[in-house]
Motif scaffolding. Structure first.
Motif, short mmCIF file in Angstrom:
data_model
loop_
_atom_site.label_atom_id
_atom_site.label_comp_id
_atom_site.label_asym_id
_atom_site.label_seq_id
_atom_site.Cartn_x
_atom_site.Cartn_y
_atom_site.Cartn_z
N LEU A 192 96.42 50.89 8.80
CA LEU A 192 96.78 50.33 10.10
C LEU A 192 98.00 51.10 10.61
O LEU A 192 98.94 51.37 9.85
CB LEU A 192 97.12 48.84 10.00
CG LEU A 192 95.96 47.89 9.72
CD1 LEU A 192 95.76 47.74 8.22
CD2 LEU A 192 96.22 46.53 10.34
N THR A 193 97.98 51.45 11.90
CA THR A 193 99.05 52.25 12.47
C THR A 193 99.06 52.07 13.98
O THR A 193 98.02 51.74 14.57
CB THR A 193 98.86 53.74 12.10
OG1 THR A 193 99.99 54.50 12.49
CG2 THR A 193 97.62 54.32 12.75
N PRO A 194 100.20 52.27 14.66
CA PRO A 194 100.22 52.15 16.12
C PRO A 194 99.24 53.12 16.78
O PRO A 194 99.03 54.24 16.30
CB PRO A 194 101.66 52.50 16.48
CG PRO A 194 102.45 52.18 15.26
CD PRO A 194 101.54 52.51 14.10
N ASN A 195 98.65 52.67 17.89
CA ASN A 195 97.67 53.47 18.62
C ASN A 195 98.36 54.19 19.78
O ASN A 195 98.81 53.55 20.74
CB ASN A 195 96.56 52.55 19.15
CG ASN A 195 95.55 53.29 20.02
OD1 ASN A 195 95.42 54.51 19.94
ND2 ASN A 195 94.84 52.54 20.84
N ALA A 196 98.44 55.52 19.68
CA ALA A 196 99.11 56.30 20.73
C ALA A 196 98.43 56.17 22.08
O ALA A 196 99.04 56.40 23.12
CB ALA A 196 99.16 57.77 20.32
N ALA A 197 97.14 55.78 22.07
CA ALA A 197 96.38 55.64 23.31
C ALA A 197 96.27 54.18 23.75
O ALA A 197 95.38 53.82 24.51
CB ALA A 197 94.99 56.24 23.13
N SER A 198 97.19 53.34 23.30
CA SER A 198 97.10 51.90 23.59
C SER A 198 97.47 51.58 25.03
O SER A 198 98.14 52.34 25.73
CB SER A 198 98.02 51.12 22.66
OG SER A 198 99.37 51.31 23.03
N TYR A 199 97.04 50.40 25.46
CA TYR A 199 97.42 49.89 26.78
C TYR A 199 98.93 49.71 26.84
O TYR A 199 99.56 50.00 27.85
CB TYR A 199 96.71 48.57 27.05
CG TYR A 199 97.17 47.87 28.30
CD1 TYR A 199 97.06 48.47 29.55
CD2 TYR A 199 97.75 46.59 28.22
CE1 TYR A 199 97.50 47.82 30.70
CE2 TYR A 199 98.18 45.95 29.37
CZ TYR A 199 98.06 46.56 30.60
OH TYR A 199 98.50 45.92 31.74
N GLY A 200 99.52 49.24 25.75
CA GLY A 200 100.96 49.03 25.72
C GLY A 200 101.74 50.31 25.96
O GLY A 200 102.74 50.32 26.67
N HIS A 201 101.28 51.41 25.35
CA HIS A 201 101.97 52.68 25.57
C HIS A 201 101.87 53.11 27.03
O HIS A 201 102.85 53.58 27.62
CB HIS A 201 101.38 53.76 24.66
CG HIS A 201 102.16 55.03 24.66
ND1 HIS A 201 101.65 56.23 24.24
CD2 HIS A 201 103.43 55.30 25.07
CE1 HIS A 201 102.56 57.17 24.38
NE2 HIS A 201 103.65 56.64 24.88
N SER A 202 100.69 52.93 27.64
CA SER A 202 100.54 53.31 29.04
C SER A 202 101.38 52.43 29.96
O SER A 202 101.86 52.90 31.00
CB SER A 202 99.06 53.24 29.46
OG SER A 202 98.60 51.90 29.46
N LYS A 203 101.59 51.19 29.57
CA LYS A 203 102.36 50.26 30.42
C LYS A 203 103.87 50.41 30.23
O LYS A 203 104.62 50.47 31.20
CB LYS A 203 101.95 48.82 30.11
CG LYS A 203 102.75 47.77 30.90
CD LYS A 203 102.27 46.36 30.61
CE LYS A 203 103.15 45.32 31.30
NZ LYS A 203 103.19 45.49 32.77
N PHE A 204 104.32 50.48 28.99
CA PHE A 204 105.75 50.46 28.70
C PHE A 204 106.37 51.86 28.60
O PHE A 204 107.60 51.99 28.66
CB PHE A 204 106.03 49.69 27.42
CG PHE A 204 105.65 48.24 27.49
CD1 PHE A 204 106.28 47.38 28.38
CD2 PHE A 204 104.66 47.72 26.67
CE1 PHE A 204 105.94 46.05 28.46
CE2 PHE A 204 104.31 46.38 26.73
CZ PHE A 204 104.94 45.54 27.63
N GLY A 205 105.55 52.88 28.40
CA GLY A 205 106.07 54.24 28.33
C GLY A 205 107.10 54.42 27.24
O GLY A 205 106.87 54.05 26.08
N ALA A 206 108.26 54.98 27.59
CA ALA A 206 109.30 55.27 26.60
C ALA A 206 109.88 54.01 25.96
O ALA A 206 110.55 54.10 24.93
CB ALA A 206 110.42 56.07 27.26
#
Length: 328
Positions: free
Chosen positions: A214-228
């Protein structure tokens, strides 16, 4: 008590670990808002759209990486995840409500069992087991558990408080294996050479043994929403951030058969709660407010709706792969 920060020595790392292509700068000047490790950090993203790997450049050198963990949560520092009584109450209500309303009860149950709910209990090794909480849960479900850690503080807690046997030292120093399952939960993103770690995991498995990652998903919705501000970035401890496709490729390189990788939105509440705008977050400040809790609830709802239409948008990647060997 917080240990004073000490400068972390680094090494250049400009090319993609997975495919060797050059990376373009994604974020600059990131700081460790969670545990106060020193330095400003840059993340690059692979220019190959089929890859999508994200990584630190420069990154902490192998013999310096320990400095990034001086105030880590496994050391029991009191500033981790502090929250008021009302924040705890509101979170308990909203989190439970979101799980039921969004139909996530089955997914949550499977996640808590690290997707081994249909696997008969056997010998399980958790790599980088942290405080041992997950191992204790799996032991209660009938598994014969063993932990591995390089952090002596965490190891002492697992042995003395949880009563779980543990190997203290690098994973490759475990000589004998024959485990039915080797588990890496939020570990692979912390290592300099992920394929080497996966190869060691394969060595420790029985024939037909199972790897779970299990590991963070670089292509997640959270990454697209929160960015840095996305919680999954966690510089400077997260050296690589993967997509499902990249994880599959690395598992194949390590010799695993038929890897399967998918994403899950089950952890979206915590991601939303822990991803405040950069302007609002003080370095090392771990207090959780009611506003954070409400942001987590709203994000869990939004992320679950997005997931209905995009199954690659979950906050975590889950990889399962088997060790197949040719009989003599």
């Amino acid at each position: 008590m917080t240990i004073p920060a000490e400068r972390i020595g680094t090494e250049a790392n400009s090319t993609c670990y997975a495919c060797g292509k050059q990376g373009e700068v994604l974020y600059r000047g990131l700081t460790d808002r969670l545990f106060g490790a020193p330095g400003g950090w840059t993340l690059r993203k692979c220019t190959d759209a089929e890859c999508g790997l994200i990584w630190l450049d420069p990154r902490p050198a192998v013999d310096e990486i320990g400095k990034a963990y001086r105030n880590y949560y496994t050391h029991g520092h009191t500033n981790h995840a502090r929250q008021s009584r009302w924040a705890r109450i509101v979170r308990a209500i909203l989190h439970t409500t979101s799980i039921y309303l969004l139909g996530l009860r089955r997914e949550r149950r499977r996640y808590k069992r690290v997707y081994l709910d249909k696997t008969s209990p056997g010998r399980l090794l958790e790599v980088g087991c942290g405080n041992g909480k997950r191992l204790a849960r799996m032991r209660a479900l009938g598994w014969d558990v063993m932990g591995q850690e390089i952090d002596p503080v965490a190891a002492e807690h697992v042995r003395n408080v949880k009563g779980i046997p543990l190997h203290l030292g690098p994973l490759e120093t475990i000589q004998s294996g024959e485990y039915d399952v080797v588990l890496l939960s939020h570990v692979i993103e912390h290592v300099h050479d992920p394929v080497a770690m996966l190869m060691t995991c394969r060595r420790l498995l029985k024939h037909n043994g199972l790897l779970v990652v299990l590991t963070p998903n670089a292509a997640s919705y959270g990454h697209s929403k929160f960015g840095a501000a996305w919680r999954g970035l966690e510089p400077p401890r997260h050296l690589h951030l993967f997509t499902s496709q990249t994880l599959n490729q690395l598992a194949l390189k390590a010799g695993f058969s038929d890897p399967r990788c998918w994403t899950t939105p089950i952890g979206a509440y915590g991601i939303g709660q822990s991803s405040p705008p950069l302007a609002e977050a003080a370095i090392g400040q771990q207090s959780i407010t009611i506003r954070d809790v409400i942001r987590g609830f709203r994000f869990q709802v939004a992320a679950s709706l997005v997931f209905l239409f995009n199954k690659n948008s979950g906050e975590e990647c889950v990889l399962m792969a088997s060790k197949k060997t040719t009989p003599p």
